[in-house]
Design a protein around this motif. Sequence first.
Motif, PDB file in Angstrom:
ATOM      1  N   LEU A  23     -93.443 -55.968   8.480  1.00  0.00           N
ATOM      2  CA  LEU A  23     -93.772 -54.592   8.863  1.00  0.00           C
ATOM      3  C   LEU A  23     -92.743 -53.600   8.324  1.00  0.00           C
ATOM      4  O   LEU A  23     -93.107 -52.493   7.895  1.00  0.00           O
ATOM      5  CB  LEU A  23     -93.841 -54.479  10.387  1.00  0.00           C
ATOM      6  N   SER A  24     -91.480 -53.984   8.334  1.00  0.00           N
ATOM      7  CA  SER A  24     -90.444 -53.075   7.833  1.00  0.00           C
ATOM      8  C   SER A  24     -90.689 -52.738   6.366  1.00  0.00           C
ATOM      9  O   SER A  24     -90.496 -51.591   5.938  1.00  0.00           O
ATOM     10  CB  SER A  24     -89.055 -53.701   8.011  1.00  0.00           C
ATOM     11  N   GLN A  25     -91.152 -53.722   5.604  1.00  0.00           N
ATOM     12  CA  GLN A  25     -91.425 -53.482   4.188  1.00  0.00           C
ATOM     13  C   GLN A  25     -92.729 -52.707   3.986  1.00  0.00           C
ATOM     14  O   GLN A  25     -92.840 -51.874   3.088  1.00  0.00           O
ATOM     15  CB  GLN A  25     -91.481 -54.817   3.439  1.00  0.00           C
ATOM     16  N   GLU A 153     -81.854 -51.806  15.057  1.00  0.00           N
ATOM     17  CA  GLU A 153     -82.167 -50.622  15.853  1.00  0.00           C
ATOM     18  C   GLU A 153     -81.429 -49.404  15.319  1.00  0.00           C
ATOM     19  O   GLU A 153     -81.987 -48.289  15.260  1.00  0.00           O
ATOM     20  CB  GLU A 153     -81.806 -50.865  17.313  1.00  0.00           C
ATOM     21  N   ALA A 154     -80.168 -49.579  14.901  1.00  0.00           N
ATOM     22  CA  ALA A 154     -79.378 -48.459  14.375  1.00  0.00           C
ATOM     23  C   ALA A 154     -80.003 -47.913  13.090  1.00  0.00           C
ATOM     24  O   ALA A 154     -80.059 -46.693  12.872  1.00  0.00           O
ATOM     25  CB  ALA A 154     -77.946 -48.912  14.120  1.00  0.00           C
ATOM     26  N   ILE A 155     -80.477 -48.800  12.215  1.00  0.00           N
ATOM     27  CA  ILE A 155     -81.122 -48.356  10.976  1.00  0.00           C
ATOM     28  C   ILE A 155     -82.467 -47.712  11.281  1.00  0.00           C
ATOM     29  O   ILE A 155     -82.818 -46.673  10.720  1.00  0.00           O
ATOM     30  CB  ILE A 155     -81.324 -49.556  10.021  1.00  0.00           C
ATOM     31  N   TRP A 156     -83.202 -48.327  12.182  1.00  0.00           N
ATOM     32  CA  TRP A 156     -84.568 -47.907  12.462  1.00  0.00           C
ATOM     33  C   TRP A 156     -84.627 -46.557  13.184  1.00  0.00           C
ATOM     34  O   TRP A 156     -85.550 -45.773  12.974  1.00  0.00           O
ATOM     35  CB  TRP A 156     -85.256 -48.981  13.301  1.00  0.00           C
ATOM     36  N   LYS A 193     -83.339 -46.770   0.283  1.00  0.00           N
ATOM     37  CA  LYS A 193     -81.938 -47.184   0.380  1.00  0.00           C
ATOM     38  C   LYS A 193     -81.737 -48.299   1.407  1.00  0.00           C
ATOM     39  O   LYS A 193     -80.836 -49.124   1.262  1.00  0.00           O
ATOM     40  CB  LYS A 193     -81.064 -45.986   0.763  1.00  0.00           C
ATOM     41  N   ASN A 194     -82.565 -48.316   2.438  1.00  0.00           N
ATOM     42  CA  ASN A 194     -82.323 -49.237   3.552  1.00  0.00           C
ATOM     43  C   ASN A 194     -83.351 -50.360   3.676  1.00  0.00           C
ATOM     44  O   ASN A 194     -83.239 -51.192   4.583  1.00  0.00           O
ATOM     45  CB  ASN A 194     -82.296 -48.458   4.876  1.00  0.00           C
ATOM     46  N   LYS A 195     -84.343 -50.403   2.798  1.00  0.00           N
ATOM     47  CA  LYS A 195     -85.386 -51.427   2.938  1.00  0.00           C
ATOM     48  C   LYS A 195     -84.808 -52.839   2.779  1.00  0.00           C
ATOM     49  O   LYS A 195     -85.173 -53.750   3.530  1.00  0.00           O
ATOM     50  CB  LYS A 195     -86.524 -51.190   1.944  1.00  0.00           C
ATOM     51  N   LEU A 196     -83.904 -53.020   1.825  1.00  0.00           N
ATOM     52  CA  LEU A 196     -83.300 -54.340   1.643  1.00  0.00           C
ATOM     53  C   LEU A 196     -82.365 -54.684   2.798  1.00  0.00           C
ATOM     54  O   LEU A 196     -82.258 -55.848   3.203  1.00  0.00           O
ATOM     55  CB  LEU A 196     -82.540 -54.399   0.317  1.00  0.00           C
TER      56      LEU A 196
END
Length: 288
Positions: A23-25, A153-156, A193-196
Amino acid sequence: FYVAGQIGRDTEIIDIAGRQRTLSQRVTRAIIEFELLAVKQLIDTADTLDAANDLSQYSEGDDPLLNSAEFKGKALFDHFNTEILSEEQIELDNFYLNKLEDLRVELQDQVATFDWTLDSFINGGKTTDTAGNSIYLDPAPTELALEKLRETEAIWRYFKERIDIIMTRGADSFLNRGEIDGTLSEASEYAQKNKLRILNVMNELTQELTRNAAKKATTLRIIQFAGIAGALIFFLIIMYYIILRFRSADQKLDLAKRETDEIMSNVSGGLFLLDEDLILSLIHIWRC
């Protein structure tokens, strides 16, 4: 049975963690595609306007059609161009609006599932499994898993703030350069920038949950071996006591026979039997 049930449940939890990774991707891809569609709409609109401007630069002497009686007069010529531009632009806008709206609905579902499941992983709560069935998740089973969830959670959290703006506004709000250069560009840039980073953290979470399940599988094997060993030991104990009972019974029988033999060996006498007619029918005599 309890440990085996826990292992089956852990398998479902690992599948859910894998879905979070996917889902994140998918959210990242949808955001980037959303921005690309909005930019393409601007480019196609600009091309349409350029074509219309080129047409408006024709003079009446440049085209025999425009010299005909039907198109005589500047007002009618301008009206003709306006109608063509309006119809093309409306059709173009509707095409992109439908595409953007479909993406926005897809984003709403994906973000809601990811956000809901992430909170359930951290604090415990209900979510849906990969088959769409309701399932209750306990808080993270290990410290490392909780650490990875907090990092996610911090990234999301910041990413979701940008996405919420897109989801709460209509798709037509993003058919202009200002919104594309602002909200969409910011969300897309952050996603790329943050997907990986999110993918790696989700991979580590899945691996930690897999290790935790493997430990339970090892525990289950130990319990099974212990159960088999215990059953074997219990069987041997039972057999030992049965044999002891048999030996004890045999000893008692031997003792009783010896006592009887000793008594009879010290008795000199006989036994005779008479029938009802006082006729001797059997005589048994034993002596020492």
